[in-house]
Design a protein around this motif. Structure first.
Motif, PDB file in Angstrom:
ATOM      1  N   THR A  23      -7.524   8.637  -0.731  1.00 40.21           N
ATOM      2  CA  THR A  23      -7.141   7.979  -1.517  1.00 40.21           C
ATOM      3  C   THR A  23      -8.233   7.305  -3.225  1.00 40.21           C
ATOM      4  OG1 THR A  23      -6.368   5.449  -1.147  1.00 40.21           O
ATOM      5  CG2 THR A  23      -8.466   6.132   0.304  1.00 40.21           C
ATOM      6  N   LEU A  24      -8.078   6.883  -3.285  1.00 40.42           N
ATOM      7  CA  LEU A  24      -8.742   6.764  -4.820  1.00 40.42           C
ATOM      8  C   LEU A  24      -8.694   4.923  -5.070  1.00 40.42           C
ATOM      9  CD1 LEU A  24      -8.989   9.004  -6.209  1.00 40.42           C
ATOM     10  CD2 LEU A  24      -7.280   9.542  -5.472  1.00 40.42           C
ATOM     11  N   SER A  25      -7.877   4.805  -3.971  1.00 41.86           N
ATOM     12  CA  SER A  25      -8.358   3.300  -3.814  1.00 41.86           C
ATOM     13  C   SER A  25      -7.293   2.908  -2.645  1.00 41.86           C
ATOM     14  CB  SER A  25      -6.908   2.577  -5.155  1.00 41.86           C
ATOM     15  OG  SER A  25      -6.902   1.151  -4.850  1.00 41.86           O
ATOM     16  N   PHE A  26      -8.764   1.452  -2.190  1.00 40.95           N
ATOM     17  CA  PHE A  26      -7.910   0.743  -0.655  1.00 40.95           C
ATOM     18  C   PHE A  26      -6.599  -0.373  -1.376  1.00 40.95           C
ATOM     19  CE2 PHE A  26     -12.411   3.116   0.670  1.00 40.95           C
ATOM     20  CZ  PHE A  26     -12.198   3.414   2.051  1.00 40.95           C
ATOM     21  N   VAL A  27      -6.561  -0.881  -2.024  1.00 40.52           N
ATOM     22  CA  VAL A  27      -5.526  -1.592  -2.955  1.00 40.52           C
ATOM     23  C   VAL A  27      -4.537  -2.141  -3.163  1.00 40.52           C
ATOM     24  CG1 VAL A  27      -7.519  -3.324  -2.301  1.00 40.52           C
ATOM     25  CG2 VAL A  27      -7.176  -2.577  -4.898  1.00 40.52           C
ATOM     26  N   HIS A  28      -4.308  -0.724  -4.075  1.00 40.49           N
ATOM     27  CA  HIS A  28      -3.471   0.245  -4.797  1.00 40.49           C
ATOM     28  C   HIS A  28      -2.081  -0.271  -3.800  1.00 40.49           C
ATOM     29  CE1 HIS A  28      -0.849   2.729  -7.176  1.00 40.49           C
ATOM     30  NE2 HIS A  28      -1.923   2.611  -8.364  1.00 40.49           N
ATOM     31  N   PRO A  29      -1.467  -0.154  -4.482  1.00 39.72           N
ATOM     32  CA  PRO A  29       0.530  -0.973  -3.653  1.00 39.72           C
ATOM     33  C   PRO A  29       1.106   0.337  -3.425  1.00 39.72           C
ATOM     34  CG  PRO A  29       0.493  -0.787  -6.043  1.00 39.72           C
ATOM     35  CD  PRO A  29      -0.699  -0.750  -5.828  1.00 39.72           C
TER      36      PRO A  29
ATOM     37  N   ASP B  56      -3.056  -1.808   7.266  1.00 38.86           N
ATOM     38  CA  ASP B  56      -2.314  -1.870   8.073  1.00 38.86           C
ATOM     39  C   ASP B  56      -3.074  -2.503   9.840  1.00 38.86           C
ATOM     40  OD1 ASP B  56       0.012  -3.208   8.962  1.00 38.86           O
ATOM     41  OD2 ASP B  56       1.456  -1.314   9.149  1.00 38.86           O
ATOM     42  N   ASP B  57      -2.925  -3.949  10.402  1.00 35.53           N
ATOM     43  CA  ASP B  57      -3.138  -3.906  10.940  1.00 35.53           C
ATOM     44  C   ASP B  57      -2.778  -4.456  12.062  1.00 35.53           C
ATOM     45  OD1 ASP B  57      -6.058  -2.717  10.298  1.00 35.53           O
ATOM     46  OD2 ASP B  57      -6.536  -5.332   9.254  1.00 35.53           O
TER      47      ASP B  57
ATOM     48  N   SER C 260     -10.933  -6.452   7.402  1.00 36.40           N
ATOM     49  CA  SER C 260      -9.410  -6.726   7.264  1.00 36.40           C
ATOM     50  C   SER C 260      -9.105  -7.002   5.211  1.00 36.40           C
ATOM     51  CB  SER C 260      -8.631  -7.881   7.872  1.00 36.40           C
ATOM     52  OG  SER C 260      -8.178  -8.975   7.178  1.00 36.40           O
ATOM     53  N   LYS C 261      -8.682  -6.147   5.027  1.00 38.35           N
ATOM     54  CA  LYS C 261      -7.877  -6.448   3.514  1.00 38.35           C
ATOM     55  C   LYS C 261      -7.907  -7.640   3.551  1.00 38.35           C
ATOM     56  CE  LYS C 261      -5.435  -2.971   2.129  1.00 38.35           C
ATOM     57  NZ  LYS C 261      -4.020  -2.543   1.372  1.00 38.35           N
ATOM     58  N   ALA C 262      -6.759  -8.640   4.445  1.00 36.19           N
ATOM     59  CA  ALA C 262      -6.621  -9.969   4.182  1.00 36.19           C
ATOM     60  C   ALA C 262      -8.111 -10.912   3.707  1.00 36.19           C
ATOM     61  CB  ALA C 262      -5.631 -10.373   5.152  1.00 36.19           C
ATOM     62  N   GLU C 263      -9.240 -10.988   5.053  1.00 35.83           N
ATOM     63  CA  GLU C 263     -10.379 -11.631   4.847  1.00 35.83           C
ATOM     64  C   GLU C 263     -11.476 -10.615   3.593  1.00 35.83           C
ATOM     65  OE1 GLU C 263     -11.194 -11.473   9.581  1.00 35.83           O
ATOM     66  OE2 GLU C 263     -12.059 -10.016   8.073  1.00 35.83           O
ATOM     67  N   ASN C 264     -11.576 -10.115   3.458  1.00 32.78           N
ATOM     68  CA  ASN C 264     -12.472  -9.454   2.142  1.00 32.78           C
ATOM     69  C   ASN C 264     -11.572  -8.567   1.400  1.00 32.78           C
ATOM     70  OD1 ASN C 264     -14.486  -9.145   0.233  1.00 32.78           O
ATOM     71  ND2 ASN C 264     -15.724  -9.852   2.311  1.00 32.78           N
TER      72      ASN C 264
ATOM     73  N   GLU D 129     -11.778  -3.620  -2.668  1.00 34.67           N
ATOM     74  CA  GLU D 129     -11.729  -2.702  -4.624  1.00 34.67           C
ATOM     75  C   GLU D 129     -12.858  -2.367  -4.777  1.00 34.67           C
ATOM     76  OE1 GLU D 129     -10.436  -4.182  -8.876  1.00 34.67           O
ATOM     77  OE2 GLU D 129     -10.422  -5.865  -6.633  1.00 34.67           O
ATOM     78  N   ALA D 130     -13.909  -2.840  -3.825  1.00 37.16           N
ATOM     79  CA  ALA D 130     -14.994  -2.330  -4.288  1.00 37.16           C
ATOM     80  C   ALA D 130     -15.758  -1.108  -3.917  1.00 37.16           C
ATOM     81  CB  ALA D 130     -16.778  -3.665  -3.988  1.00 37.16           C
ATOM     82  N   ALA D 131     -14.691  -0.557  -2.917  1.00 36.49           N
ATOM     83  CA  ALA D 131     -15.051   0.523  -2.061  1.00 36.49           C
ATOM     84  C   ALA D 131     -14.563   1.589  -2.759  1.00 36.49           C
ATOM     85  CB  ALA D 131     -15.044   0.125  -0.866  1.00 36.49           C
ATOM     86  N   SER D 132     -13.347   1.262  -3.684  1.00 37.37           N
ATOM     87  CA  SER D 132     -12.565   2.476  -4.154  1.00 37.37           C
ATOM     88  C   SER D 132     -13.270   3.213  -5.590  1.00 37.37           C
ATOM     89  CB  SER D 132     -11.462   1.110  -4.414  1.00 37.37           C
ATOM     90  OG  SER D 132     -10.382   0.803  -3.491  1.00 37.37           O
ATOM     91  N   PRO D 133     -12.724   4.114  -5.511  1.00 37.17           N
ATOM     92  CA  PRO D 133     -13.286   5.636  -6.369  1.00 37.17           C
ATOM     93  C   PRO D 133     -12.640   4.594  -7.630  1.00 37.17           C
ATOM     94  CG  PRO D 133     -12.989   6.695  -4.427  1.00 37.17           C
ATOM     95  CD  PRO D 133     -12.600   5.171  -4.516  1.00 37.17           C
ATOM     96  N   LEU D 134     -11.086   4.376  -7.585  1.00 38.14           N
ATOM     97  CA  LEU D 134     -10.307   3.769  -9.295  1.00 38.14           C
ATOM     98  C   LEU D 134     -11.292   2.938  -9.608  1.00 38.14           C
ATOM     99  CD1 LEU D 134      -8.301   4.166 -10.565  1.00 38.14           C
ATOM    100  CD2 LEU D 134      -6.719   2.235  -8.872  1.00 38.14           C
TER     101      LEU D 134
END
Length: 333
Positions: free
Chosen positions: A218-224, A230-231, A245-249, A254-259
């Protein structure tokens, strides 16, 4: 490497947001069990994939007379924890310096092993590359960005040992599969950024790389288009790795995403993908930035292929050919 001021400002804002959210939610270390997770292996993947692809065959290790190996070479030691890599190189004499390929294994940043890519390292070494397969701390041992620090240290180790293995320091490629593909792209987009360098090993050497091969990462953990995070049924690989979780932070994700960091400094990139679309979430957006900056990229997709395709024939051999063709093109213009 210089980072332009607008990019640096965005980078600082992004991490400031993660620190703010970190004060609202406490980071979870429940996944840091200290127990090795062996759930993802080549045999386990095969048992799953062969049901839909009955003709696939696991690629075994090769035995080439020309290929020499050095296994379990320590590249870093952190509080008595030795991190090892393996080296695969062609013993035949060469009049020119060779290209290095650092191979990062997948497994959701939690499982998997570098041994899964020994066949790839051996095959690439047989055609002239010097391959390195580093281990890194998984989320059972340490949270993000420990794994990033480890791979950066491995890159620096390879640079420091370029003369030992007759390497061209301007021809270092990082290749990764799945979670390793995400990290390969992250290495390409965050080279020499102090926040992601760590402070443990092989300091004083650049972590810059010259090419990226992202195999279904993946290039992004937050891309649609992505599905990581999904927990609802069980804790996701990303949640284990980040401790949030993604909802918590979401800003940390986003900061961990290469994109988030692709720029004019990103090296040429080859994307090799399965038929699973969410495994390359953010790819088109990433390529748009590369194109805008005149940076070469290629996309190769295998129609109908499962996520673990590079471990099997009939996809292993063309994958090797794609990698070789790409590296020849970008390094021997």
């Amino acid at each position: 490497m210089r980072i332009n001021m607008n990019f640096r400002f965005q980078f600082v804002l992004l991490f400031a947001s993660t620190l703010f959210l970190s004060k609202i939610y406490s980071q979870s270390y429940k996944g840091v069990t200290g127990v090795k997770d062996t759930s993802y292996s080549t045999k386990a993947a095969y048992r799953y994939d062969v049901k839909k692809h009955p003709n696939i065959k696991i690629v075994p290790e090769f035995r080439f007379n020309s290929v020499k190996e050095k296994r379990n070479v320590s590249y870093c030691e952190i509080e008595k924890r030795k991190l090892n890599l393996d080296v695969f190189y062609n013993a035949e004499k060469s009049n020119s310096k060779r290209t290095a390929v650092i191979i990062i294994h997948g497994g959701g940043w939690r499982t998997g092993s570098r041994e899964q890519h020994y066949p790839m390292a051996q095959k690439l070494a047989s055609i002239g590359y010097v391959c390195f397969t580093p281990e890194y701390r998984l989320s059972t041992e340490a949270l993000f960005p420990a794994a990033v620090f480890d791979i950066k240290s491995a890159i620096r180790w390879v640079r420091k040992n370029a003369a030992v293995y007759n390497l061209d320091a301007n021809k270092i490629a990082v290749l990764g599969f799945s979670a390793g593909g995400e990290m390969a792209a992250f290495m390409g987009t965050t080279a020499n950024m102090p926040l992601f360098e760590g402070t443990s090993c092989n300091l004083g050497t650049e972590s810059k790389i010259n090419a990226v091969v992202d195999i279904d990462g993946t290039l992004s953990f937050v891309h649609p288009d992505g599905r990581e995070g999904d927990d609802s049924k069980s804790t996701s690989a990303g949640t284990y790795w980040f401790g949030y979780s993604k909802a918590e932070n979401p800003k940390l994700w986003e900061a961990a995403s290469p994109l988030s960091y692709v720029s004019a400094q990103t090296p040429p990139t080859l994307f090799i993908n399965s038929a699973v679309p969410w495994m390359h979430a953010g790819r088109e957006d990433y390529i748009q930035v590369l194109d805008k900056n005149g940076i070469y990229s290629e996309v190769k997709e295998f129609e109908g292929a499962p996520h673990s395709f590079c471990l099997y024939e009939p996809w292993f051999s063309p994958t090797i050919q794609y990698i070789d063709n790409f590296l020849i093109k970008v390094f021997n213009k």
